[in-house]
Design a protein around this motif. Structure first.
Motif, PDB file in Angstrom:
ATOM      1  N   GLU A  91       0.803  -1.228   0.000  1.00  0.00           N
ATOM      2  CA  GLU A  91       0.000   0.000   0.000  1.00  0.00           C
ATOM      3  C   GLU A  91       0.837   1.279   0.000  1.00  0.00           C
ATOM      4  O   GLU A  91       0.417   2.313   0.494  1.00  0.00           O
ATOM      5  CB  GLU A  91      -0.995  -0.010   1.164  1.00  0.00           C
ATOM      6  CG  GLU A  91      -1.984  -1.156   1.067  1.00  0.00           C
ATOM      7  CD  GLU A  91      -2.998  -1.223   2.182  1.00  0.00           C
ATOM      8  OE1 GLU A  91      -2.947  -0.401   3.124  1.00  0.00           O
ATOM      9  OE2 GLU A  91      -3.874  -2.107   2.114  1.00  0.00           O
ATOM     10  N   THR A  92       2.018   1.218  -0.605  1.00  0.00           N
ATOM     11  CA  THR A  92       2.858   2.412  -0.732  1.00  0.00           C
ATOM     12  C   THR A  92       2.696   3.086  -2.087  1.00  0.00           C
ATOM     13  O   THR A  92       3.122   4.222  -2.274  1.00  0.00           O
ATOM     14  CB  THR A  92       4.345   2.075  -0.522  1.00  0.00           C
ATOM     15  OG1 THR A  92       4.739   1.121  -1.511  1.00  0.00           O
ATOM     16  CG2 THR A  92       4.597   1.535   0.880  1.00  0.00           C
ATOM     17  N   VAL A  93       2.074   2.360  -3.047  1.00  0.00           N
ATOM     18  CA  VAL A  93       1.892   2.881  -4.404  1.00  0.00           C
ATOM     19  C   VAL A  93       0.424   2.761  -4.789  1.00  0.00           C
ATOM     20  O   VAL A  93      -0.201   1.729  -4.561  1.00  0.00           O
ATOM     21  CB  VAL A  93       2.754   2.098  -5.420  1.00  0.00           C
ATOM     22  CG1 VAL A  93       2.491   2.572  -6.848  1.00  0.00           C
ATOM     23  CG2 VAL A  93       4.233   2.233  -5.082  1.00  0.00           C
ATOM     24  N   MET A  94      -0.107   3.841  -5.350  1.00  0.00           N
ATOM     25  CA  MET A  94      -1.462   3.831  -5.883  1.00  0.00           C
ATOM     26  C   MET A  94      -1.377   3.976  -7.400  1.00  0.00           C
ATOM     27  O   MET A  94      -0.796   4.929  -7.902  1.00  0.00           O
ATOM     28  CB  MET A  94      -2.279   4.998  -5.316  1.00  0.00           C
ATOM     29  CG  MET A  94      -3.712   5.058  -5.873  1.00  0.00           C
ATOM     30  SD  MET A  94      -4.718   6.406  -5.176  1.00  0.00           S
ATOM     31  CE  MET A  94      -4.194   7.780  -6.231  1.00  0.00           C
ATOM     32  N   GLY A  95      -1.932   3.016  -8.108  1.00  0.00           N
ATOM     33  CA  GLY A  95      -2.055   3.113  -9.556  1.00  0.00           C
ATOM     34  C   GLY A  95      -3.464   3.573  -9.877  1.00  0.00           C
ATOM     35  O   GLY A  95      -4.413   3.256  -9.156  1.00  0.00           O
ATOM     36  N   PHE A  96      -3.611   4.340 -10.953  1.00  0.00           N
ATOM     37  CA  PHE A  96      -4.927   4.882 -11.276  1.00  0.00           C
ATOM     38  C   PHE A  96      -5.052   5.126 -12.769  1.00  0.00           C
ATOM     39  O   PHE A  96      -4.063   5.362 -13.464  1.00  0.00           O
ATOM     40  CB  PHE A  96      -5.187   6.174 -10.492  1.00  0.00           C
ATOM     41  CG  PHE A  96      -4.116   7.212 -10.650  1.00  0.00           C
ATOM     42  CD1 PHE A  96      -4.240   8.221 -11.576  1.00  0.00           C
ATOM     43  CD2 PHE A  96      -2.972   7.167  -9.865  1.00  0.00           C
ATOM     44  CE1 PHE A  96      -3.247   9.182 -11.731  1.00  0.00           C
ATOM     45  CE2 PHE A  96      -1.968   8.120 -10.001  1.00  0.00           C
ATOM     46  CZ  PHE A  96      -2.109   9.131 -10.941  1.00  0.00           C
ATOM     47  N   ALA A  97      -6.293   5.044 -13.240  1.00  0.00           N
ATOM     48  CA  ALA A  97      -6.567   5.319 -14.647  1.00  0.00           C
ATOM     49  C   ALA A  97      -6.221   6.773 -14.942  1.00  0.00           C
ATOM     50  O   ALA A  97      -6.529   7.673 -14.160  1.00  0.00           O
ATOM     51  CB  ALA A  97      -8.045   5.053 -14.949  1.00  0.00           C
TER      52      ALA A  97
END
Length: 117
Positions: free
Chosen positions: A42-48
């Motif tokens: 939960e250190t990286v958030m990927g997003f559209a």
């Protein structure tokens, strides 16, 4: 710094959005389309995010944003370090990512509801 729980607070009001745990990773999707996902730690958030705009986003804040792994470059996707995001920026990114995957009529109804407040 934002957390997955902060994202949940934003997502809970987004129509058609669902949370799933897939291979120990929290993902938010509309139907089969994932619009936000987190690394296992939960250190990286990927997003559209629009492909044609992602280089500019990354260049604007390379300490915050980065490209996904090479095999995911074909998707409309960018990643961000959670520790570098502030709540307002995260909210905008999540809502914009959701907007990319919902039908236009769903987005229009949501936007109308926001302006009525």
């Amino acid at each position: 710094m934002v957390t997955v729980d902060d994202v949940r607070k934003v997502v809970r009001d987004l129509p058609r959005s669902e949370e799933h745990l897939i291979r120990d990773r929290v993902k938010f999707r509309v139907g089969p389309i994932v619009y936000v996902a987190f690394s296992r730690d939960e250190t990286v958030m990927g997003f559209a995010f629009p492909k044609e705009e992602r280089d500019a986003l990354i260049a604007s804040a390379p300490e915050t944003f980065h490209l996904p792994r090479e095999s995911d470059l074909r998707f409309h996707w960018v990643q961000a370090w959670m520790a570098r995001l502030d709540p307002q920026e995260m909210t905008e990114l999540v809502i914009d990512a959701w907007r990319m995957v919902v039908p236009k009529k769903v987005w229009a109804a949501y936007a109308e509801r926001l302006t009525a407040r």
